[in-house]
Motif scaffolding. Structure first.
Motif, PDB file in Angstrom:
ATOM      1  N   LEU A   7       0.838  -1.195   0.000  1.00 53.15           N
ATOM      2  CA  LEU A   7       0.000   0.000   0.000  1.00 53.15           C
ATOM      3  C   LEU A   7       0.872   1.244   0.000  1.00 53.15           C
ATOM      4  O   LEU A   7       1.813   1.350   0.781  1.00 53.15           O
ATOM      5  N   VAL A   8       0.558   2.168  -0.880  1.00 48.92           N
ATOM      6  CA  VAL A   8       1.230   3.462  -0.921  1.00 48.92           C
ATOM      7  C   VAL A   8       0.171   4.513  -0.640  1.00 48.92           C
ATOM      8  O   VAL A   8      -0.870   4.547  -1.301  1.00 48.92           O
ATOM      9  N   ALA A  22       6.092   5.923  15.995  1.00 51.65           N
ATOM     10  CA  ALA A  22       6.640   5.900  17.356  1.00 51.65           C
ATOM     11  C   ALA A  22       5.764   5.059  18.283  1.00 51.65           C
ATOM     12  O   ALA A  22       6.268   4.274  19.090  1.00 51.65           O
ATOM     13  N   GLU A  23       4.456   5.205  18.149  1.00 53.97           N
ATOM     14  CA  GLU A  23       3.545   4.417  18.986  1.00 53.97           C
ATOM     15  C   GLU A  23       3.636   2.937  18.644  1.00 53.97           C
ATOM     16  O   GLU A  23       3.603   2.085  19.527  1.00 53.97           O
ATOM     17  N   ALA A  24       3.765   2.627  17.376  1.00 52.52           N
ATOM     18  CA  ALA A  24       3.925   1.221  16.966  1.00 52.52           C
ATOM     19  C   ALA A  24       5.177   0.627  17.613  1.00 52.52           C
ATOM     20  O   ALA A  24       5.147  -0.485  18.143  1.00 52.52           O
ATOM     21  N   LEU A  29       5.229  -3.304  17.811  1.00 54.67           N
ATOM     22  CA  LEU A  29       4.577  -3.730  16.579  1.00 54.67           C
ATOM     23  C   LEU A  29       5.321  -3.202  15.357  1.00 54.67           C
ATOM     24  O   LEU A  29       5.944  -2.149  15.414  1.00 54.67           O
ATOM     25  N   THR A  30       5.222  -3.942  14.265  1.00 59.72           N
ATOM     26  CA  THR A  30       5.707  -3.404  12.993  1.00 59.72           C
ATOM     27  C   THR A  30       4.696  -2.365  12.533  1.00 59.72           C
ATOM     28  O   THR A  30       3.536  -2.339  12.984  1.00 59.72           O
ATOM     29  N   LEU A  31       5.099  -1.518  11.608  1.00 62.39           N
ATOM     30  CA  LEU A  31       4.205  -0.493  11.092  1.00 62.39           C
ATOM     31  C   LEU A  31       2.990  -1.125  10.420  1.00 62.39           C
ATOM     32  O   LEU A  31       1.856  -0.675  10.596  1.00 62.39           O
ATOM     33  N   SER A  32       3.207  -2.215   9.694  1.00 57.64           N
ATOM     34  CA  SER A  32       2.074  -2.865   9.021  1.00 57.64           C
ATOM     35  C   SER A  32       1.099  -3.470  10.025  1.00 57.64           C
ATOM     36  O   SER A  32      -0.123  -3.367   9.861  1.00 57.64           O
ATOM     37  N   LYS A  33       1.604  -4.091  11.098  1.00 55.31           N
ATOM     38  CA  LYS A  33       0.716  -4.650  12.125  1.00 55.31           C
ATOM     39  C   LYS A  33      -0.050  -3.538  12.845  1.00 55.31           C
ATOM     40  O   LYS A  33      -1.232  -3.683  13.158  1.00 55.31           O
ATOM     41  N   ALA A  34       0.618  -2.425  13.122  1.00 52.57           N
ATOM     42  CA  ALA A  34      -0.041  -1.301  13.782  1.00 52.57           C
ATOM     43  C   ALA A  34      -1.148  -0.736  12.895  1.00 52.57           C
ATOM     44  O   ALA A  34      -2.242  -0.414  13.378  1.00 52.57           O
ATOM     45  N   PHE A  35      -0.878  -0.631  11.602  1.00 51.11           N
ATOM     46  CA  PHE A  35      -1.898  -0.135  10.680  1.00 51.11           C
ATOM     47  C   PHE A  35      -3.093  -1.083  10.638  1.00 51.11           C
ATOM     48  O   PHE A  35      -4.244  -0.652  10.668  1.00 51.11           O
ATOM     49  N   GLU A  36      -2.825  -2.389  10.574  1.00 51.53           N
ATOM     50  CA  GLU A  36      -3.914  -3.372  10.571  1.00 51.53           C
ATOM     51  C   GLU A  36      -4.764  -3.247  11.832  1.00 51.53           C
ATOM     52  O   GLU A  36      -5.992  -3.280  11.775  1.00 51.53           O
ATOM     53  N   GLU A  37      -4.106  -3.107  12.988  1.00 48.68           N
ATOM     54  CA  GLU A  37      -4.826  -2.972  14.255  1.00 48.68           C
ATOM     55  C   GLU A  37      -5.681  -1.714  14.255  1.00 48.68           C
ATOM     56  O   GLU A  37      -6.858  -1.742  14.638  1.00 48.68           O
ATOM     57  N   ALA A  38      -5.101  -0.601  13.806  1.00 49.36           N
ATOM     58  CA  ALA A  38      -5.837   0.666  13.764  1.00 49.36           C
ATOM     59  C   ALA A  38      -7.032   0.568  12.812  1.00 49.36           C
ATOM     60  O   ALA A  38      -8.124   1.047  13.130  1.00 49.36           O
ATOM     61  N   ALA A  39      -6.834  -0.051  11.668  1.00 48.71           N
ATOM     62  CA  ALA A  39      -7.921  -0.198  10.702  1.00 48.71           C
ATOM     63  C   ALA A  39      -9.035  -1.075  11.260  1.00 48.71           C
ATOM     64  O   ALA A  39     -10.222  -0.758  11.109  1.00 48.71           O
ATOM     65  N   ARG A  40      -8.662  -2.161  11.930  1.00 48.80           N
ATOM     66  CA  ARG A  40      -9.681  -3.043  12.527  1.00 48.80           C
ATOM     67  C   ARG A  40     -10.493  -2.305  13.588  1.00 48.80           C
ATOM     68  O   ARG A  40     -11.716  -2.427  13.661  1.00 48.80           O
ATOM     69  N   ILE A  41      -9.814  -1.543  14.433  1.00 44.80           N
ATOM     70  CA  ILE A  41     -10.508  -0.787  15.478  1.00 44.80           C
ATOM     71  C   ILE A  41     -11.434   0.243  14.849  1.00 44.80           C
ATOM     72  O   ILE A  41     -12.595   0.385  15.250  1.00 44.80           O
ATOM     73  N   TRP A  42     -10.950   0.950  13.859  1.00 44.63           N
ATOM     74  CA  TRP A  42     -11.750   1.961  13.181  1.00 44.63           C
ATOM     75  C   TRP A  42     -12.994   1.328  12.564  1.00 44.63           C
ATOM     76  O   TRP A  42     -14.099   1.851  12.691  1.00 44.63           O
ATOM     77  N   LEU A  43     -12.839   0.184  11.931  1.00 43.85           N
ATOM     78  CA  LEU A  43     -13.977  -0.503  11.322  1.00 43.85           C
ATOM     79  C   LEU A  43     -14.945  -1.043  12.373  1.00 43.85           C
ATOM     80  O   LEU A  43     -16.162  -0.992  12.197  1.00 43.85           O
ATOM     81  N   GLU A  44     -14.386  -1.551  13.470  1.00 40.81           N
ATOM     82  CA  GLU A  44     -15.228  -2.106  14.527  1.00 40.81           C
ATOM     83  C   GLU A  44     -16.100  -1.049  15.182  1.00 40.81           C
ATOM     84  O   GLU A  44     -17.250  -1.294  15.534  1.00 40.81           O
TER      85      GLU A  44
END
Length: 132
Positions: A7-8, A22-24, A29-44
């Motif tokens: 993803l770009v 920095a929070e990741a 967490l890796t940046l990709s894992k942090a993004f996945e977590e944030a996206a899941r929370i946002w969707l939930e």
């Protein structure tokens, strides 16, 4: 098999990206894992209205509860919609809250309320013996 995607994203505020990275790192967490977590929370929670800072703090706590368990016996402080830190003592918590100047916060001693059941659990009150 999990589908992976490269993803770009263009035109993102650099400060937000720096803080996110920095929070990741702080969470291990890796940046990709942090993004996945944030996206899941946002969707939930996309359909749930956040009406107060207290609601936001509760959502943050719920989303981090599993991760916080790694710090059993320490204190977690969530305020202003983010984790302010993990602290060893209640005095450290007090200092952090004063320096952050917060009105609402969640302070939890991690693992304190976990219930360990060793054997059968009795429901109800006492048992009375009476004559037959």
């Amino acid at each position: 098999m999990v589908n992976k995607l490269t993803l770009v994203i263009k035109n993102i505020d650099k400060k937000v990206v720096r803080e996110f990275k920095a929070e990741a790192i702080r969470r291990g967490l890796t940046l990709s894992k942090a993004f996945e977590e944030a996206a899941r929370i946002w969707l939930e929670f996309k359909d749930k209205a956040i009406v107060s800072e207290q609601d936001l703090n509760n959502l943050v706590y719920e989303s981090m509860e599993e991760e916080l368990r790694k710090n059993r016996g320490k204190y977690a402080v969530i305020a202003k919609g983010k984790l302010l830190g993990i602290f060893e003592t209640i005095e450290d918590v007090s200092l952090a809250l004063r320096s952050a100047n917060v009105r609402n916060a969640i302070v939890v001693k991690i693992g304190h309320d976990d219930v360990l059941v060793e054997g059968p659990e009795w429901l109800g009150g006492s048992i009375e013996l009476g004559s037959a």
